[in-house]
Design a protein around this motif. Structure first.
Motif, PDB file in Angstrom:
ATOM      1  N   ASP A  34       0.683  -1.066   0.123  1.00 24.19           N
ATOM      2  CA  ASP A  34      -0.118   0.038   0.115  1.00 24.19           C
ATOM      3  C   ASP A  34       0.838   1.277   0.045  1.00 24.19           C
ATOM      4  OD1 ASP A  34      -3.059   0.800   1.425  1.00 24.19           O
ATOM      5  OD2 ASP A  34      -1.474   2.174   1.509  1.00 24.19           O
ATOM      6  N   PRO A  35       0.611   2.233  -0.932  1.00 27.37           N
ATOM      7  CA  PRO A  35       1.474   3.537  -0.897  1.00 27.37           C
ATOM      8  C   PRO A  35       1.611   4.048   0.426  1.00 27.37           C
ATOM      9  CG  PRO A  35       0.042   3.485  -2.720  1.00 27.37           C
ATOM     10  CD  PRO A  35      -0.488   2.367  -1.915  1.00 27.37           C
ATOM     11  N   LEU A  36       0.783   4.150   1.169  1.00 25.37           N
ATOM     12  CA  LEU A  36       0.812   4.620   2.548  1.00 25.37           C
ATOM     13  C   LEU A  36       1.906   4.079   3.381  1.00 25.37           C
ATOM     14  CD1 LEU A  36      -3.134   5.427   3.841  1.00 25.37           C
ATOM     15  CD2 LEU A  36      -1.067   7.253   3.545  1.00 25.37           C
ATOM     16  N   ALA A  37       2.200   2.728   3.275  1.00 34.56           N
ATOM     17  CA  ALA A  37       3.101   1.998   3.974  1.00 34.56           C
ATOM     18  C   ALA A  37       4.504   1.946   3.478  1.00 34.56           C
ATOM     19  CB  ALA A  37       2.598   0.398   4.378  1.00 34.56           C
ATOM     20  N   ARG A  38       4.509   2.553   2.473  1.00 34.29           N
ATOM     21  CA  ARG A  38       5.966   2.681   1.481  1.00 34.29           C
ATOM     22  C   ARG A  38       6.915   3.717   2.260  1.00 34.29           C
ATOM     23  NH1 ARG A  38       3.775   2.751  -4.732  1.00 34.29           N
ATOM     24  NH2 ARG A  38       2.142   0.857  -4.419  1.00 34.29           N
ATOM     25  N   ILE A  39       7.399   3.512   3.387  1.00 36.70           N
ATOM     26  CA  ILE A  39       8.268   4.063   4.187  1.00 36.70           C
ATOM     27  C   ILE A  39       9.697   3.567   4.119  1.00 36.70           C
ATOM     28  CG2 ILE A  39       8.808   4.678   6.427  1.00 36.70           C
ATOM     29  CD1 ILE A  39       6.231   5.846   5.648  1.00 36.70           C
ATOM     30  N   ALA A  40      10.688   4.346   3.545  1.00 35.47           N
ATOM     31  CA  ALA A  40      12.070   3.853   3.396  1.00 35.47           C
ATOM     32  C   ALA A  40      13.119   4.784   4.383  1.00 35.47           C
ATOM     33  CB  ALA A  40      12.534   4.014   1.985  1.00 35.47           C
ATOM     34  N   THR A  41      13.705   4.038   5.193  1.00 37.33           N
ATOM     35  CA  THR A  41      14.690   4.830   6.234  1.00 37.33           C
ATOM     36  C   THR A  41      16.132   4.623   5.876  1.00 37.33           C
ATOM     37  OG1 THR A  41      14.408   2.966   7.678  1.00 37.33           O
ATOM     38  CG2 THR A  41      12.925   4.682   8.052  1.00 37.33           C
ATOM     39  N   PHE A  42      16.595   6.108   5.921  1.00 36.70           N
ATOM     40  CA  PHE A  42      18.282   5.967   5.460  1.00 36.70           C
ATOM     41  C   PHE A  42      19.026   6.303   6.724  1.00 36.70           C
ATOM     42  CE2 PHE A  42      18.320   5.490   1.168  1.00 36.70           C
ATOM     43  CZ  PHE A  42      17.008   5.371   0.761  1.00 36.70           C
ATOM     44  N   ASP A  43      19.875   5.681   7.051  1.00 41.17           N
ATOM     45  CA  ASP A  43      20.864   6.011   7.984  1.00 41.17           C
ATOM     46  C   ASP A  43      21.751   7.067   7.309  1.00 41.17           C
ATOM     47  OD1 ASP A  43      23.079   6.353  10.254  1.00 41.17           O
ATOM     48  OD2 ASP A  43      24.159   5.213   8.657  1.00 41.17           O
ATOM     49  N   GLN A  44      22.315   8.142   7.900  1.00 45.07           N
ATOM     50  CA  GLN A  44      22.917   9.229   7.201  1.00 45.07           C
ATOM     51  C   GLN A  44      24.804   8.961   7.108  1.00 45.07           C
ATOM     52  OE1 GLN A  44      23.124  14.041   6.548  1.00 45.07           O
ATOM     53  NE2 GLN A  44      23.457  13.423   8.744  1.00 45.07           N
ATOM     54  N   ASP A  45      25.162   8.937   8.184  1.00 45.42           N
ATOM     55  CA  ASP A  45      26.796   8.839   8.325  1.00 45.42           C
ATOM     56  C   ASP A  45      27.177   7.594   7.610  1.00 45.42           C
ATOM     57  OD1 ASP A  45      27.196  11.745   9.487  1.00 45.42           O
ATOM     58  OD2 ASP A  45      26.125  10.799  11.253  1.00 45.42           O
ATOM     59  N   GLY A  46      28.014   7.444   6.896  1.00 44.38           N
ATOM     60  CA  GLY A  46      28.567   6.277   5.923  1.00 44.38           C
ATOM     61  C   GLY A  46      27.516   5.659   5.205  1.00 44.38           C
ATOM     62  N   THR A  47      26.389   6.063   5.249  1.00 44.60           N
ATOM     63  CA  THR A  47      25.093   5.506   4.269  1.00 44.60           C
ATOM     64  C   THR A  47      24.709   6.505   3.185  1.00 44.60           C
ATOM     65  OG1 THR A  47      24.388   4.205   6.171  1.00 44.60           O
ATOM     66  CG2 THR A  47      23.136   4.391   4.436  1.00 44.60           C
ATOM     67  N   THR A  48      24.633   7.885   3.313  1.00 41.02           N
ATOM     68  CA  THR A  48      24.391   8.677   2.434  1.00 41.02           C
ATOM     69  C   THR A  48      25.470   9.651   2.314  1.00 41.02           C
ATOM     70  OG1 THR A  48      23.152  10.385   4.020  1.00 41.02           O
ATOM     71  CG2 THR A  48      21.750   8.432   2.814  1.00 41.02           C
ATOM     72  N   TRP A  49      26.650   9.526   3.136  1.00 37.54           N
ATOM     73  CA  TRP A  49      27.483  10.847   2.822  1.00 37.54           C
ATOM     74  C   TRP A  49      28.972   9.968   3.871  1.00 37.54           C
ATOM     75  CZ3 TRP A  49      26.529  16.193   5.111  1.00 37.54           C
ATOM     76  CH2 TRP A  49      26.487  16.494   6.532  1.00 37.54           C
ATOM     77  N   VAL A  50      29.979  10.916   3.535  1.00 40.82           N
ATOM     78  CA  VAL A  50      31.195  10.273   4.272  1.00 40.82           C
ATOM     79  C   VAL A  50      31.065  10.700   5.759  1.00 40.82           C
ATOM     80  CG1 VAL A  50      33.440  10.959   4.246  1.00 40.82           C
ATOM     81  CG2 VAL A  50      32.571  10.674   2.062  1.00 40.82           C
ATOM     82  N   GLU A  51      31.691   9.522   6.430  1.00 39.81           N
ATOM     83  CA  GLU A  51      31.638   9.822   7.822  1.00 39.81           C
ATOM     84  C   GLU A  51      33.226   9.674   8.594  1.00 39.81           C
ATOM     85  OE1 GLU A  51      29.816   6.612   9.945  1.00 39.81           O
ATOM     86  OE2 GLU A  51      30.702   5.036   8.769  1.00 39.81           O
ATOM     87  N   GLN A  52      34.036   9.383   7.794  1.00 39.66           N
ATOM     88  CA  GLN A  52      35.330   9.567   8.061  1.00 39.66           C
ATOM     89  C   GLN A  52      36.118  10.775   7.772  1.00 39.66           C
ATOM     90  OE1 GLN A  52      36.931   7.094   9.692  1.00 39.66           O
ATOM     91  NE2 GLN A  52      35.454   5.438   9.713  1.00 39.66           N
ATOM     92  N   PRO A  53      37.241  11.513   8.207  1.00 38.23           N
ATOM     93  CA  PRO A  53      37.656  10.756   9.644  1.00 38.23           C
ATOM     94  C   PRO A  53      36.971  10.828  10.877  1.00 38.23           C
ATOM     95  CG  PRO A  53      38.989  12.462   9.061  1.00 38.23           C
ATOM     96  CD  PRO A  53      37.851  12.550   7.938  1.00 38.23           C
ATOM     97  N   ALA A  54      35.908  11.910  10.695  1.00 34.30           N
ATOM     98  CA  ALA A  54      34.816  11.945  11.876  1.00 34.30           C
ATOM     99  C   ALA A  54      33.500  12.618  11.420  1.00 34.30           C
ATOM    100  CB  ALA A  54      35.407  13.230  12.607  1.00 34.30           C
ATOM    101  N   TYR A  55      32.595  12.424  12.169  1.00 35.68           N
ATOM    102  CA  TYR A  55      31.190  12.652  11.706  1.00 35.68           C
ATOM    103  C   TYR A  55      31.141  14.319  11.396  1.00 35.68           C
ATOM    104  CZ  TYR A  55      29.793   8.365  13.822  1.00 35.68           C
ATOM    105  OH  TYR A  55      29.705   6.857  14.289  1.00 35.68           O
ATOM    106  N   ALA A  56      30.510  14.730  10.340  1.00 37.91           N
ATOM    107  CA  ALA A  56      30.287  16.151  10.182  1.00 37.91           C
ATOM    108  C   ALA A  56      30.027  17.009  11.368  1.00 37.91           C
ATOM    109  CB  ALA A  56      29.626  16.444   9.009  1.00 37.91           C
ATOM    110  N   GLN A  57      28.853  16.270  12.028  1.00 37.15           N
ATOM    111  CA  GLN A  57      28.149  16.623  13.459  1.00 37.15           C
ATOM    112  C   GLN A  57      29.306  17.167  14.364  1.00 37.15           C
ATOM    113  OE1 GLN A  57      24.564  16.478  14.089  1.00 37.15           O
ATOM    114  NE2 GLN A  57      25.208  18.169  15.738  1.00 37.15           N
TER     115      GLN A  57
END
Lengths: 308, 308
Positions: A34-57
């Motif tokens: 069902d379209p309402l149930a189409r939920i996709a979750t993304f981690d950010q650090d290391g999954t959608t952007w660089v996390e080395q040598p330290a988290y941007a945050q």
């Protein structure tokens, strides 16, 4: 129009993603979601952007501490601030979680939410990554951006679920990921309602950490903020394990993927030995046993960054 | 196609809404609002559905207590459960907030989030309102549903911001309001991550109340869950005052509206004297002084319910 997932090499990871999305969006398929149930979750650090040598945050946090110490030099004599301000990398690497949280609490409080947003915006639009000499937002993985776009084109609502701070990530999530602020779940601090001198209603950031959105907190926060089990979940480390397990725990079709950092030339190569975001041997074994897709940055990604 | 806001009488409230929406959606207008910023927040009890003689959530809570006491008769001897189970309305009306929270904590914990959802769904699809002898979801105000639809048709993202429990409201928000679960902000309890006997990842509801989403907690929770000041906000009582102030506190065009319960024939008439959701004289004065629209149910609404 470009083909979907153009930066992904042909291979099992790309095939698995496309087959899953086609089936779940096809009303005639037994895997239809069902379209309402189409939920996709993304981690950010290391999954959608660089996390080395330290988290941007964390880089932002240390930068902010420097800004504050310039105004209030007393901070230079007080631990754990003293260690960070000394610039001694070895000592900084040894800071404990409670010490780091103390620094986060100090640097993420005392301003209104509106002012904090400006501070974070100023940093993220100017600070450069030490190796790539580019903005952190230039270090978003193009294959993952394409994946988010592809999912949205197929009726999926995309969420960021990150250990990074919500108030930080929300300053660029729309511009960089096409993810609205209310679809960012992250670590959070308290705020207090009040009025400024002109009587205007404001929120002031408290030095109180409400939660760190990592490990078992990820499914808890997904329930709290999204209210549905995801159908697809993407991560890269032991910190994402519970989010993927929670996703898989639902009925019907589910898709779990881990990004594997195995490309030291174009990005970084790290696994179980990494202090930040370790990808343990146990996690790799679990992925294989449970049918989670492991995407190799080296083999599955034609290019990593848009500017390559 | 029906005209927008068909259940609203022609008058200043309808005119104000339509003028505001047209201007903020018109790129040539000085009041234009970026689509990403078009956030509209709606209180639920008394704003989008009937809240008299008691909140639906409280009726559900008391019902659940009865179900639990049938299985565990010891509850009948323990306060504050004893008072509720006695059915003595006068005594029940005198329960304190901590006592009510104790009842909420008991009745909203001890099950998985999945099972709780089924329990709440069963109640909301069968329980009847004592006066109207209809499902509570039949007591949603048709003019407010039309307003939500009209706002969405003009690029607004609609959110519920309610003192009701998130886990309760989310069981019907999509079906009844067209509001996805992740766009429901409400009172919330803790959950704990774990595994069931088959190893499936689950969340269990804790007897810990994280927050009651009322008064100053509304702007705090809006920031936490939505991450933006609303551009439009709708309420009906002193509990919504801070949400409206927070909305008005932002730059640019803003719209605030209070529903006034002044129709004892078709619904209920109540104001400052109401124990639940009082609409104080001070709030009315503030609305007039600050240019908030006050919609009279009697005069501004052609019909209140879809089935009238």
């Amino acid at each position: 129009m470009t083909a979907p997932l153009a930066s992904w090499n042909e291979g099992p990871a790309k095939q698995a993603i496309m087959a899953f999305v086609k089936e779940t969006a096809d009303q005639a398929s037994p895997k239809f979601v069902d379209p309402l149930a189409r939920i996709a979750t993304f981690d950010q650090d290391g999954t959608t952007w660089v996390e080395q040598p330290a988290y941007a945050q964390m880089m932002f946090t240390f930068h902010q501490l420097g800004v504050m110490a310039a105004k209030d030099p007393k901070l230079k004599g007080v631990e754990p601030f003293k260690t960070v301000l000394s610039g001694d990398r070895e000592a900084i690497a040894k800071l404990t979680v409670p010490e780091l949280l103390k620094i986060v609490a100090l640097t993420h409080s005392g301003t209104t939410t509106d002012v904090f947003q400006e501070i974070a915006h100023d940093w993220i639009t100017t600070a450069q990554h030490p190796r790539f000499q580019r903005l952190y937002t230039d270090l978003v993985y193009e294959p993952m951006l394409e994946l988010m776009q592809y999912l949205r084109a197929n009726g999926y609502k995309t969420f960021i679920v990150t250990g990074g701070g919500q108030d930080f990530v929300r300053t660029y999530s729309e511009r960089v990921y096409g993810v609205p602020r209310d679809q960012v779940v992250g670590s959070a601090g308290g705020t207090t309602f009040g009025y400024d001198a002109s009587g205007r209603a404001i929120l002031t950031k408290d030095p109180k950490v409400l939660w760190i959105d990592d490990k078992t907190a990820k499914p808890v926060d997904i329930h709290l903020m999204i209210g549905r089990r995801p159908v697809m979940a993407f991560g890269n480390s032991d910190g994402d394990k519970h989010m993927l397990e929670y996703t898989q725990g639902g009925d019907g079709a589910r898709f779990m993927l881990l990004v594997h950092h195995d490309d030291a030339v174009r990005e970084y190569a790290y696994g179980p030995e990494s202090v930040m975001s370790p990808f343990s041997d146990a996690l790799m074994a679990q992925a294989r046993q449970r049918g989670w897709v492991v995407a190799s940055m080296k083999n599955d990604w034609k290019r990593i960054f848009a500017w390559e």
